[in-house]
Structures are given as structure tokens and as C-alpha cells.
Design a protein around this motif. Sequence first.
Motif, short mmCIF file in Angstrom:
data_model
loop_
_atom_site.label_atom_id
_atom_site.label_comp_id
_atom_site.label_asym_id
_atom_site.label_seq_id
_atom_site.Cartn_x
_atom_site.Cartn_y
_atom_site.Cartn_z
N MET A 1 42.72 26.32 34.65
CA MET A 1 42.94 27.66 34.11
C MET A 1 44.34 28.14 34.48
O MET A 1 44.70 28.16 35.65
N GLN A 2 45.13 28.51 33.48
CA GLN A 2 46.48 29.00 33.72
C GLN A 2 46.47 30.50 33.95
O GLN A 2 45.53 31.20 33.60
N LYS A 3 47.53 31.01 34.56
CA LYS A 3 47.65 32.45 34.78
C LYS A 3 47.66 33.18 33.43
O LYS A 3 48.29 32.74 32.47
N LEU A 4 46.94 34.29 33.38
CA LEU A 4 46.84 35.07 32.16
C LEU A 4 47.83 36.22 32.21
O LEU A 4 47.97 36.90 33.22
N ASP A 5 48.51 36.46 31.09
CA ASP A 5 49.51 37.52 31.03
C ASP A 5 48.84 38.80 30.54
O ASP A 5 49.15 39.31 29.46
N ASP A 6 47.90 39.34 31.34
CA ASP A 6 47.16 40.54 30.94
C ASP A 6 47.38 41.70 31.90
O ASP A 6 46.70 42.72 31.82
N GLY A 7 48.33 41.54 32.84
CA GLY A 7 48.62 42.61 33.78
C GLY A 7 47.67 42.72 34.95
O GLY A 7 47.86 43.57 35.82
N VAL A 8 46.65 41.88 35.00
CA VAL A 8 45.67 41.91 36.08
C VAL A 8 46.13 41.02 37.23
O VAL A 8 46.52 39.86 37.00
N VAL A 9 46.14 41.56 38.45
CA VAL A 9 46.45 40.76 39.64
C VAL A 9 45.15 40.16 40.15
O VAL A 9 44.20 40.88 40.49
N ARG A 10 45.10 38.83 40.21
CA ARG A 10 43.88 38.13 40.61
C ARG A 10 44.03 37.61 42.04
O ARG A 10 44.94 36.85 42.34
N VAL A 11 43.10 38.04 42.89
CA VAL A 11 43.13 37.70 44.31
C VAL A 11 41.80 37.06 44.68
O VAL A 11 40.73 37.52 44.25
N ILE A 12 41.84 36.02 45.47
CA ILE A 12 40.64 35.44 46.09
C ILE A 12 40.72 35.73 47.57
O ILE A 12 41.73 35.43 48.22
N GLN A 13 39.68 36.32 48.13
CA GLN A 13 39.63 36.59 49.57
C GLN A 13 38.76 35.55 50.25
O GLN A 13 37.58 35.40 49.94
N LEU A 14 39.36 34.83 51.20
CA LEU A 14 38.65 33.88 52.05
C LEU A 14 38.67 34.42 53.47
O LEU A 14 39.69 34.96 53.92
#
Length: 264
Positions: A1-14
Motif C-alpha cells: 500500500m502506497q501513501k495516499l495523497d488525501d491529507g490524512v496523517v497515518r500513525v501506528i502506535q507501538l
Amino acid sequence: MQKLDDGVVRVIQLSDCHLGADDRFTLAGINTSQSFRRVLARLENQLPACDLVAVTGDVAADGERAAYELFERAMPEGTPFAWLPGNHDNFSLMQGVMRQPFRRLVALNGWVLIFLVSAVPGRVGGQLADGELAELAQLLENCRDRHVALFVHHPPAEINCHWLDQQRIANHRALAELLAGFDQVRALFSGHVHQGNATRWAGIPVYSAPSTCFQFAPGSDEFDLCEQPPGYRWIHLRADGAIDTGVEFVGGDAQQVDRHCIGY
């Protein structure tokens, strides 16, 4: 899955990996390296689209150099991440071992993610030093035109676990008073409690993440574990300041937590 140019910042918390010196280390009956790698395997297709992995402390079970080196080997090459120390970590050692230096602030689109240090050497519970609060106030003053998410190991809010609530940030009232002057703070994300909890505190949402190894029993008065498998939190930070978030658990492993464990 490539980064989406929708203005959403996607974070995974571990959080709360509790890695030992090698791949054989176990804690509460769980091989923590194996469980951590299982979580990363589940995230394999998501990490390329992720803007940041936020690692909220207790990377190591006992602050050993080899545990941080194990973490570095396990993290997929090229994955952007930021970290902070937990009460089981050795902060000064981490700063010399981790390939990504400690970053106080990460700016992503219209968002600023601020990483706080609540771990106090020799103590289980959390505390924000006076200097930590002063620096936070200055950062927030400089970022009044941005949405802000805070990341810290210990939560400032109670989570309805008596024994864990005694370990929350001791000077949480001082933090609440500071945050009252900055309405751009949208949420706070913590580790430490080994469960995915959501509450509201000081006028802002507070979320915790499950551990990548084992979970504490929700609503427990004393130390207790439950059967939930390893997990992580996903976070979507939207351009208008809204936040979507949830937790995912990674089952299907033959490992069984030792419910007779009386501490960690």
C-alpha cells in the motif's frame, strides 16, 4: 500500500515491547521478540502507507543494549519512527543505540506530534520534570496555528485499574493547567497500561495502546493479566483536526500468557 495523497496523517502506535537481550527471552510466558515480530508482520502492508510509527516506551524489558539492537533489527528498513522512553528503558543508552535519535517534535502536514518523557530513573510511576513542562509550553506557544497530538509513556488520566492508576503521571494537575492555555491540542496517546483504553481528561481525549506482548486485565484492582493477544493502535489525523483511531489485536499464535505471573 502506497501513501495516499488525501491529507490524512497515518500513525501506528507501538508500545511496551519488553524485548530482552535475545530472541529466546520470555516474560509472563510470552516470547516478546516473537510477539513483536508477529505484530510487525500484520502491519507489513500498512507500514508503506504510514507517515510515522510512534513507539511509546518500554522497548526493553530491562534497559539492555542488546534489546535495543534487537528492536532495530526487527523494524523494517525505511520505516519512519519516533520513540520515547518508558520506565523499563535506559534513556541515555537508547540515545546512543537507536538509529533514529530522540525527537521532541515531528511535524507532518498540518499536525505537530510532541513526544514527552515521563519516565523517572528508578521509579515505576510517571512524572514530568519542570523542564519538560517548560519546554512543552514553549513548543505549544510556537505551534498555535497547528493541530497537536501528544505522546507519552505514562497516562495522565485514570483508566479504572487501581494499581495502574497509582502509576499515572504524578503531576497530572500541572499538565492539565498547562494544556488549558492551548486549545490546539487534540489528543494525548500513552503506553504503559498494556490495554487499549479511551477516556477524556482535562478536556481532551486520552488514548492508550495495547502492548506488543501481553495485556493487563481491564478493571483490575491488583496486578493481573488477561488472554488478549499482542496489539497496536492505529491513528488517522485529519486536516480539520479530527482524529480516527482504534486498536487491533494480532491473534493466531500458540503462545499463552502465564496468568500466574505476579509481576514483570
